[in-house]
Motif scaffolding. Structure first.
Motif, short mmCIF file in Angstrom:
data_model
loop_
_atom_site.label_atom_id
_atom_site.label_comp_id
_atom_site.label_asym_id
_atom_site.label_seq_id
_atom_site.Cartn_x
_atom_site.Cartn_y
_atom_site.Cartn_z
N ASP A 10 38.79 40.53 42.03
CA ASP A 10 39.01 41.73 41.21
C ASP A 10 38.44 42.96 41.90
O ASP A 10 39.07 44.02 41.92
N ARG A 11 37.25 42.82 42.47
CA ARG A 11 36.61 43.95 43.15
C ARG A 11 37.43 44.37 44.36
O ARG A 11 37.62 45.56 44.61
N ARG A 14 40.54 46.23 43.14
CA ARG A 14 40.20 47.59 42.67
C ARG A 14 39.93 48.50 43.87
O ARG A 14 40.41 49.63 43.92
N SER A 15 39.20 47.99 44.82
CA SER A 15 38.89 48.77 46.02
C SER A 15 40.16 49.10 46.80
O SER A 15 40.33 50.22 47.28
N LYS A 17 43.21 49.40 45.68
CA LYS A 17 43.97 50.42 44.95
C LYS A 17 43.35 51.81 45.14
O LYS A 17 44.05 52.79 45.41
#
Length: 86
Positions: A10-11, A14-15, A17
């Motif tokens: 997930d991290r 997000r990074s 994006k």
């Protein structure tokens, strides 16, 4: 243990994006290109990682990077070059 792996994924997503969005605003930014190349390297997308990191060192001013980012980018590019026999 599975939750920890999911959290890392997930991290990374997000990074990814955020970095891609930031690069649309500042495509010549050496730091953003380095971080995106390193992130793609960690995600296993060596082709995209190589594209960003190679561009960083051939077309951008890598001297703008802090020593840690520069070191990580150089190591990732070297490993990819060896794996792809460049």
């Amino acid at each position: 243990m599975e939750r920890a792996v999911q959290g890392v994924d997930d991290r990374y997503q997000r990074s990814l994006k955020m970095l891609e969005q930031a690069l649309t605003l500042s495509p010549q930014n050496a730091y953003l290109n380095a971080k995106l190349g390193i992130l793609y390297y960690h995600l296993g997308d060596y082709s995209l990682a190589y594209t960003y990191l190679h561009w960083l060192f051939t077309e951008l001013d890598a001297k703008e990077l802090d020593i840690e980012s520069l070191n990580s980018a150089m190591i990732a590019l070297a490993v990819i070059a060896i794996k792809q026999q460049h």
